[in-house]
Design an enzyme around this catalytic site. Sequence first.
Site, short mmCIF file in Angstrom:
data_model
loop_
_atom_site.label_atom_id
_atom_site.label_comp_id
_atom_site.label_asym_id
_atom_site.label_seq_id
_atom_site.Cartn_x
_atom_site.Cartn_y
_atom_site.Cartn_z
N LYS A 164 17.27 41.22 53.24
CA LYS A 164 16.44 41.95 54.20
C LYS A 164 16.76 41.70 55.68
O LYS A 164 16.25 42.41 56.54
CB LYS A 164 14.96 41.58 53.97
CG LYS A 164 14.39 42.18 52.71
CD LYS A 164 14.14 43.66 52.87
CE LYS A 164 13.90 44.37 51.58
NZ LYS A 164 14.98 45.29 51.19
N TYR B 280 12.59 46.25 47.59
CA TYR B 280 14.03 45.98 47.65
C TYR B 280 14.78 47.14 48.32
O TYR B 280 15.67 46.92 49.14
CB TYR B 280 14.59 45.71 46.25
CG TYR B 280 15.94 45.02 46.30
CD1 TYR B 280 16.03 43.63 46.28
CD2 TYR B 280 17.11 45.76 46.40
CE1 TYR B 280 17.26 43.00 46.35
CE2 TYR B 280 18.34 45.14 46.47
CZ TYR B 280 18.42 43.76 46.44
OH TYR B 280 19.64 43.14 46.52
N HIS C 69 24.07 51.43 44.50
CA HIS C 69 23.56 50.65 43.36
C HIS C 69 22.17 51.16 42.98
O HIS C 69 21.26 51.17 43.80
CB HIS C 69 23.50 49.17 43.72
CG HIS C 69 24.81 48.48 43.55
ND1 HIS C 69 24.94 47.11 43.48
CD2 HIS C 69 26.06 48.99 43.43
CE1 HIS C 69 26.23 46.80 43.31
NE2 HIS C 69 26.92 47.92 43.29
N PRO D 246 17.99 34.89 52.63
CA PRO D 246 18.74 36.09 52.23
C PRO D 246 18.41 36.63 50.83
O PRO D 246 18.96 37.65 50.43
CB PRO D 246 20.20 35.65 52.31
CG PRO D 246 20.18 34.17 52.29
CD PRO D 246 18.87 33.72 52.81
C1 LIG Z 1 24.86 34.15 54.32
C2 LIG Z 1 24.05 35.31 54.82
C3 LIG Z 1 23.84 36.41 53.99
C4 LIG Z 1 23.08 37.49 54.43
N1 LIG Z 1 22.88 38.54 53.59
C5 LIG Z 1 22.15 39.59 54.00
C6 LIG Z 1 21.98 40.76 53.18
O1 LIG Z 1 22.49 40.86 52.04
N2 LIG Z 1 21.23 41.79 53.65
C7 LIG Z 1 20.67 41.74 54.89
O2 LIG Z 1 20.00 42.71 55.29
N3 LIG Z 1 20.83 40.66 55.72
C8 LIG Z 1 21.56 39.59 55.30
N4 LIG Z 1 21.76 38.52 56.17
C9 LIG Z 1 21.16 38.53 57.51
C10 LIG Z 1 21.96 39.34 58.54
O3 LIG Z 1 23.30 38.91 58.57
C11 LIG Z 1 21.31 39.20 59.92
O4 LIG Z 1 19.94 39.52 59.80
C12 LIG Z 1 21.96 40.13 60.97
O5 LIG Z 1 23.22 39.62 61.35
C13 LIG Z 1 21.08 40.26 62.22
O6 LIG Z 1 21.75 41.01 63.19
P1 LIG Z 1 21.45 40.79 64.73
O7 LIG Z 1 22.36 41.73 65.45
O8 LIG Z 1 19.99 40.86 64.97
O9 LIG Z 1 21.85 39.27 65.02
P2 LIG Z 1 23.28 38.58 64.96
O10 LIG Z 1 24.12 39.16 63.88
O11 LIG Z 1 23.03 37.12 64.95
O12 LIG Z 1 23.96 39.00 66.33
C14 LIG Z 1 23.54 38.44 67.56
C15 LIG Z 1 24.72 38.46 68.54
O13 LIG Z 1 24.29 37.94 69.79
C16 LIG Z 1 25.29 37.08 70.31
N5 LIG Z 1 24.64 36.12 71.23
C17 LIG Z 1 23.92 35.02 70.91
N6 LIG Z 1 23.50 34.41 72.04
C18 LIG Z 1 23.95 35.14 73.07
C19 LIG Z 1 23.83 35.01 74.48
N7 LIG Z 1 23.15 34.00 75.03
N8 LIG Z 1 24.42 35.93 75.26
C20 LIG Z 1 25.11 36.97 74.71
N9 LIG Z 1 25.27 37.14 73.38
C21 LIG Z 1 24.68 36.24 72.57
C22 LIG Z 1 25.90 36.43 69.08
O14 LIG Z 1 27.21 35.95 69.31
C23 LIG Z 1 25.87 37.59 68.08
O15 LIG Z 1 27.06 38.34 68.09
C24 LIG Z 1 22.52 37.45 55.75
C25 LIG Z 1 22.74 36.36 56.59
C26 LIG Z 1 23.49 35.30 56.15
C27 LIG Z 1 23.73 34.12 57.08
#
Ligand SMILES: Cc1cc2nc3c(=O)[nH]c(=O)nc-3n(C[C@H](O)[C@H](O)[C@H](O)COP(=O)(O)OP(=O)(O)OC[C@H]3O[C@@H](n4cnc5c(N)ncnc54)[C@H](O)[C@@H]3O)c2cc1C
Length: 389
Positions: A296, A384, A72, A292
């Site tokens: 980011k 962005y 995009h 969101p």
């Molecule tokens: C509706 C929505 C829209 C979004 N849109 C965007 C977007 O357009 N662009 C963008 O950049 N970001 C977006 N985000 C944010 C993005 O989804 C998150 O920032 C991203 O998932 C972070 O990844 P992570 O691996 O750090 O955490 P998570 O995805 O939360 O992964 C953490 C993992 O740890 C596991 N876990 C938790 N506790 C424990 C434990 N005690 N022991 C073992 N495992 C555990 C969980 O089950 C999970 O699988 C959006 C979020 C939402 C909710």
Amino acid sequence: MRHQIVIIGGGPSGLLLAQLLLKQGIDAVVLERQTRAHVLGRIRAGVLEMGFVDQMREAGVADRMEREGLLHDGTILSYNDREVRIDFRKHAGRPVTIYGQTEVTRDLYEARDATGGTTYFEVADVTLHGMEGDTPYVTFRHDGQDKRIDCDFIAGCDGFHGVSRKSIPDSVRKDYERVYPFGWLGVLSETPPVNNELIYASSDRGFALCSMRNMNLSRYYVQCSAEDRVENWSDARFWEELRRRIPPDAAERIVTGPSIEKSIAPLRSFVTEPMRFGRLFLCGDAAHIVPPTGAKGLNSAASDVYYLFQGLKAFYADGETDGLDSYSQKALDRVWKVERFSWWMTSLLHRFPDQSAFDQKMQEAEIAFLSESEAAQEALARNYVGLPY
Ligand SMILES: Cc1cc2nc3c(=O)[nH]c(=O)nc-3n(C[C@H](O)[C@H](O)[C@H](O)COP(=O)(O)OP(=O)(O)OC[C@H]3O[C@@H](n4cnc5c(N)ncnc54)[C@H](O)[C@@H]3O)c2cc1C
């Protein structure tokens, strides 16, 4: 058991870090609380910065993303009857990639299967020990058995509700938080997107976003009350409300269909400092959350992974600890700028319950300035598409 690194959390940040490390011959085990199917089913991010894509390339996992992802070159902002297009290529020299978080996670798990890294799913009672010394270890329950893994370092990639951040003593940790008085109701539908670029729309009825995952999968959001419930929103009510918030030409041509997923996400800004405690390093949502609006969350998880990976690589190559010592500060410097951008976009485009007529005039003036000022458009575009690492 012994592994060099224990990664807690098998979401995108944990998996990306594991894959980068594995390519360097550094052995990392992943502990995930949920099933693999559960992690793959979570509908979340869809807009990826170039920095994220580059890291997927470095991890050797970018082939499908490069084939199927959509580039995009800009996005539309609308505020009542005013519209501004932000041209990413012109102002920031690069596009963003549209590719769902579900697909990122799937590609990373498949790469992990192919390269043979160990992942424990459905772990319980994960507990971190000895982070302040040189011999940390993690205990947990898996398949009805108590297990212990000794390691050099622990990466806390377990999201906002994980155990890692809470394992840093309160006396060391400082949390900064802002909870917004509204949420986003999101609908996924197997329909062609209404526009070939995202539309961020602010109207007197509240905010709406027209997004997409691919050319036959649309993701739409409307701002809703923080107390609202999905059961209150039939598909018909959702489409009607969306139409009333987006520009009239888009409302006229939108193709609607049954929702295949519908959920409400709360909006929050959150940062914890520091992101390191002894041999524990926090990454991604475990350390920070953004609303969101600026797309980011996943992208700032990826920048943490970048800094941590560089630090670990240097440590295992020649014992160099500078990268690990400066990890928290480097990651936080970027995180706070991303927090500011996400907070600014959220403040600009949402209607707040206590918003005064003056506050609304400020939003209108900001949009007017944005539509007239190339410098303001450039500032938005640069944030962005992603600040440099
Ligand atoms: C509706 C929505 C829209 C979004 N849109 C965007 C977007 O357009 N662009 C963008 O950049 N970001 C977006 N985000 C944010 C993005 O989804 C998150 O920032 C991203 O998932 C972070 O990844 P992570 O691996 O750090 O955490 P998570 O995805 O939360 O992964 C953490 C993992 O740890 C596991 N876990 C938790 N506790 C424990 C434990 N005690 N022991 C073992 N495992 C555990 C969980 O089950 C999970 O699988 C959006 C979020 C939402 C909710």
